[in-house]
Scaffold this active site. Structure first.
Site, short mmCIF file in Angstrom:
data_model
loop_
_atom_site.label_atom_id
_atom_site.label_comp_id
_atom_site.label_asym_id
_atom_site.label_seq_id
_atom_site.Cartn_x
_atom_site.Cartn_y
_atom_site.Cartn_z
CD GLU A 1 -2.99 -1.19 2.16
OE1 GLU A 1 -2.77 -0.55 3.29
OE2 GLU A 1 -3.98 -1.73 2.22
CG ASP B 1 -7.71 -5.65 5.06
OD1 ASP B 1 -7.07 -5.91 6.08
OD2 ASP B 1 -7.76 -4.48 4.45
CD GLU C 1 -9.68 -1.43 8.27
OE1 GLU C 1 -8.92 -1.99 8.87
OE2 GLU C 1 -9.75 -1.06 6.92
O1 GCW Z 1 -7.02 -2.69 6.21
C1 GCW Z 1 -6.12 -2.17 5.73
C2 GCW Z 1 -6.45 -0.98 6.19
C3 GCW Z 1 -5.32 0.23 6.27
C4 GCW Z 1 -4.05 -0.69 6.96
C5 GCW Z 1 -3.75 -1.74 6.32
C6 GCW Z 1 -2.55 -2.52 6.77
C7 GCW Z 1 -2.42 0.37 8.52
O2 GCW Z 1 -7.43 -0.48 5.94
O3 GCW Z 1 -5.59 1.26 7.04
O4 GCW Z 1 -2.99 0.40 7.23
O5 GCW Z 1 -4.76 -2.59 6.29
O6 GCW Z 1 -2.79 -3.60 7.64
O7 GCW Z 1 -1.45 -2.47 6.44
#
Ligand code: GCW
Length: 683
Positions: A274, A347, A375
């Site tokens: 990311e 995720d 989340e």
């Molecule tokens: O799930 C995603 C989240 C991000 C997070 C990423 C990760 C810290 O939306 O906010 O960043 O995973 O785990 O690196």
């Protein structure tokens, strides 16, 4: 006379119950111990020979709160096998708490206090031993240096960086005590999307102060490291892990850190994920990057937790990418590197199959990362008890070494001797008075700690402990609340994403439904359609041979089981299969009808939680009662929103009526599509 006595007794009981129903703000968490009276204190002795600060804390906690028999705390340097656990022997007159490490005495003390809180009698004679299943029981804070918290829903960060190092908030110690009481012994202070600034001298001075506060409670500090730190704060031309200058920079940095914090744990790293920098920026591998850092920390006993959460917008199914990148590196990591992998391959969804890496990396140290912060599970508005989700992954059989090779055993040292076994959870803690926003979100922090200590505990046993400690021991309260907690995760799956659906959330903030979501030019793997694949011919992601073949990443017999829609668990059906709307489920319903029933059940369950809670008003102080009541109303409202949004949208493809037994939508799709929540990504 006798009558008078009974009256007095009744008055006393009434008094006690009003006292216990006094306003509570949740700040004490599950640590609502009653201080013992002078008389009780005089009746029993708490003895302790050790002058180690953790042993003294243990003695102090018992002196303040233990109302039972005499206790003697004993450090025994022969009992290496106890690790940081404890043993309790004795009878109704005297108990011995025995530990190999001083912190084990503290854990033993909390064990006794917890039993007392639950109204449990200590059996006579007693002989128990508890050795934690994971060595490192880790909280990952996604706290930024500006005190926002990524995916945090309980206010700003607890760490007052501006005040540190000179001003020390009393909450740091409260936090450490709460963690110690459930066995958490490792904390990563900052976000994995890491600011390089955390490694500057000024911040390290602040980190040192926190480490000093946590140490007596047996807690070690780690930091998330930004892979480009040498270039960004060190002034180097790049951060190539194979360049000597870069390696030297990290070695010196390690030296600097350990001079301040001799028991510093190590680094957690999110690299080439990311948008974060990493070794691939220089054509190097994850192993090159992790090993370079591992070598820098090795002389000091430090550990690198290297995340496997990697994916790019390529044509390869996102669920397959971490496996593709990491399996070829199996066996190439140093022994002080632990590969940290999220419980599922996408995720932290309401439900995912376990991550296939757990069954594949047999020659590397591995650890699971769970998300305690909600989340994807209604933030701090929804009551969702996560122990069943955690257990589902830990108990999942990877078949890596034949039947019984559960994810827990693949990571706790059973099959692969790890220098340190570990498990992590992304914290849900912030500066809110009750720490976690929702009073019931405290249970998820608690449950993570308890499972990290002993992954064989049941969700139900953990809920039972937590309810008694946090509220009361009245069976008429404990039983329904436990039931509510135990059904809450499945309820959330039902009203959000049943039958293996995943990631149909609103973009970015991940709170509400947006199955129609499509942003021109955005990454496909961040769009709901990528995951649900709804069309007139059906729904779901084909991950079998005819599709992305992600099933091939699982060991047999799972590969076959998941490949065939007839044997695939229906809870994961649309994760692995794209099926026609008319597909016949095992109970004879069509896929479309079954989907409708699940959403409807989710709504009913959320409403049942409201009813159940309303009936418990007399058992809880007003403040916590009404706070929970209000959030349950939001949850029930959101459940209807989810159901209507998803069913109305998918109906445009299925072209079928909502079955008669299911409540008809109360919204119109066009209205729902207009809802735009402007929720701050960070808070
Ligand atoms: O799930 C995603 C989240 C991000 C997070 C990423 C990760 C810290 O939306 O906010 O960043 O995973 O785990 O690196």
């Amino acid at each position: 006379m006798r009558f008078y006595k009974i009256q007095l007794l009744m008055l006393l009981i009434a008094l006690i119950s009003t006292v216990s129903l006094q306003a509570e703000d949740g700040s004490q968490l599950w640590l609502r111990y009653d201080r013992v009276s002078k008389e009780v204190a005089a009746r029993r002795t708490i003895s302790n020979q050790s002058n180690h600060v953790s042993a003294q804390l243990a003695a102090q906690e018992l002196a303040d709160y233990w109302s039972g028999q005499h206790v003697e705390l004993v450090l025994d340097n022969q009992k290496r096998d106890l690790k940081d656990g404890f043993q309790i022997n004795g009878n109704h007159e005297k108990l011995h708490v025995i530990a190999y490490q001083p912190v084990g005495l503290l854990y033993g003390a909390y064990h006794l206090l917890q039993k007392q809180q639950m109204g449990k009698k200590i059996s006579d004679p007693i002989a128990i031993a508890e050795v934690p299943t994971f060595d490192l029981r880790v909280l990952n804070h996604w706290d930024n240096l500006d005190r926002t918290v990524e995916r945090g829903y309980a206010g700003h960060s607890l760490w007052l960086w501006e005040d540190l190092p000179s001003k020390i908030s009393p909450r740091y110690e409260h936090y450490a005590r709460a963690n110690a009481s459930i066995g958490i012994n490792t904390v990563v202070l900052n976000n994995v999307n890491a600011s390089p600034q955390i490694l500057t001298a000024a911040y390290l001075e602040k980190v040192k102060v926190l480490a000093d506060v946590f140490r007596p409670y047996g807690i070690q500090v780690y930091l998330s490291a930004n892979f480009s730190s040498p270039a960004i704060i060190g002034g180097l031309s790049d951060s190539d892990p194979l360049r000597k200058e870069v390696q030297d920079w990290w070695s010196l940095k390690a030296k600097e850190i350990y001079a301040l914090i001799p028991d510093f744990g190590g680094f957690l790293v999110k690299a080439n994920s990311e948008g974060q920098p990493g070794p691939q920026d220089y054509g190097r591998t994850h192993a090159d990057g992790a090993n370079m850092l591992a070598d820098a920390l090795k002389p000091f006993g430090g550990i690198i937790m290297w995340r496997a959460f990697v994916y790019n917008p390529t044509i390869e199914d996102r669920a397959k990418q971490a496996y593709s990148e990491f399996v070829p590196l199996d066996g190439k990591f140093r022994d002080n590197v632990i590969v940290q992998t999220k419980n599922g391959a996408i995720d932290f969804q309401p439900r995912e199959p376990f991550h296939p890496l757990f069954g594949a990396m047999k020659k590397s140290n591995q650890m699971v990362e769970f998300q305690i912060t909600q989340e994807y599970l209604g933030f701090s508005n929804h009551l969702v008890y996560l122990a069943p989700l955690f257990k589902e992954t830990l108990d999942a059989d990877t078949y890596a070494h034949g039947a019984g090779s559960t994810v827990a055993k693949m990571t706790d040292g059973t099959y692969h001797a790890q220098a340190k076994s570990a498990i992590a959870g992304v914290a849900n803690i912030g500066e809110d008075t009750n720490w976690t926003g929702h009073h019931f979100a405290q249970a998820n922090w608690y449950a993570f700690g308890r499972l990290a200590w002993n992954h064989t505990l049941s969700s139900s046993a953990i809920a039972d402990e937590w309810i008694r400690a946090t509220f009361n021991n009245e069976e008429d309260f404990v039983t329904p609340v436990k039931e509510m907690m135990l059904t809450s995760r499945e309820a959330a799956v039902n009203y959000m994403m049943p039958l293996g659906l995943h990631h149909i959330f609103a973009f970015d903030h991940h709170y509400g439904p947006e199955p129609w979501g499509d942003i021109a030019g955005a990454r496909p793997d961040w769009m709901p359609w990528y995951y649900h694949n709804a069309s007139s011919d059906g729904l779901g992601f084909d991950r079998t041979k005819t599709g992305s073949n992600a099933v091939a990443q699982y060991n047999q017999p799972l590969r076959d089981i998941y490949s065939d829609a007839a044997t695939c668990p229906e809870t994961l059906l649309l994760w692995f299969h794209h099926l026609p709307w008319s597909y016949s489920m095992r109970n004879g319903n069509s896929l479309w009808d079954e989907l409708c029933y699940h959403y409807d059940a989710g709504v009913q369950e959320a409403r049942d939680f409201q009813k159940q809670w309303n009936g418990l008003e007399g058992y809880v102080d007003k403040e916590r009662f009404s706070d929970v009541q209000q959030r349950l109303a939001i949850q029930a409202h959101d459940a209807v929103w989810w159901k209507d949004a998803v069913l109305l949208y998918f109906q445009t493809f299925s072209n079928q009526p909502i079955p008669s037994g299911v409540a008809q939508p109360i919204h119109r799709l066009e209205e729902l599509k207009k809802i735009k929540l402007h929720l701050n990504h960070h808070n």
